[in-house]
Enzyme design. Sequence first.
Site, mmCIF file in Angstrom:
data_model
loop_
_atom_site.group_PDB
_atom_site.id
_atom_site.type_symbol
_atom_site.label_atom_id
_atom_site.label_comp_id
_atom_site.label_asym_id
_atom_site.label_seq_id
_atom_site.Cartn_x
_atom_site.Cartn_y
_atom_site.Cartn_z
ATOM 1 C CB CYS A 186 31.068 45.893 -0.102
ATOM 2 S SG CYS A 186 29.581 45.251 -1.014
ATOM 3 C CB CYS A 238 28.699 48.322 -1.408
ATOM 4 S SG CYS A 238 28.252 47.058 -0.269
#
Length: 111
Positions: free
Chosen positions: A35, A38
């Site tokens: 991600c 992230c």
Amino acid sequence: MSDEKKLKHADDSTFSTLVLEAKNASLVDFWAPWCGPCRAIGPVLDDLAAQYGGEINIVKVNVDESPATAAKFGVRSIPTLILVKDGKVIGTQVGLASKDTLIDFIRPGLN
């Protein structure tokens, strides 16, 4: 750097002990290595751990490795950050956020 000022990593088996039973509030980051947002928020969490580590736990949970915990907290997109105090969720932040936004978000959990 003391252990109190480092990010912690929790999984399905350790989440309850590290977060729900913790004496301090916890900022929990539900994330995954694939991600992009992230990964972008990672350095911000490192800074928060260094700055507020004695007052709040910063805990990362990899959703791929801990699907039960992610499901329990209704995580549908990542990054999702939850603020937990006294075993209860007191706030949720979804998506990439600035350091200033996260400081405001964790303020209710600080001792």
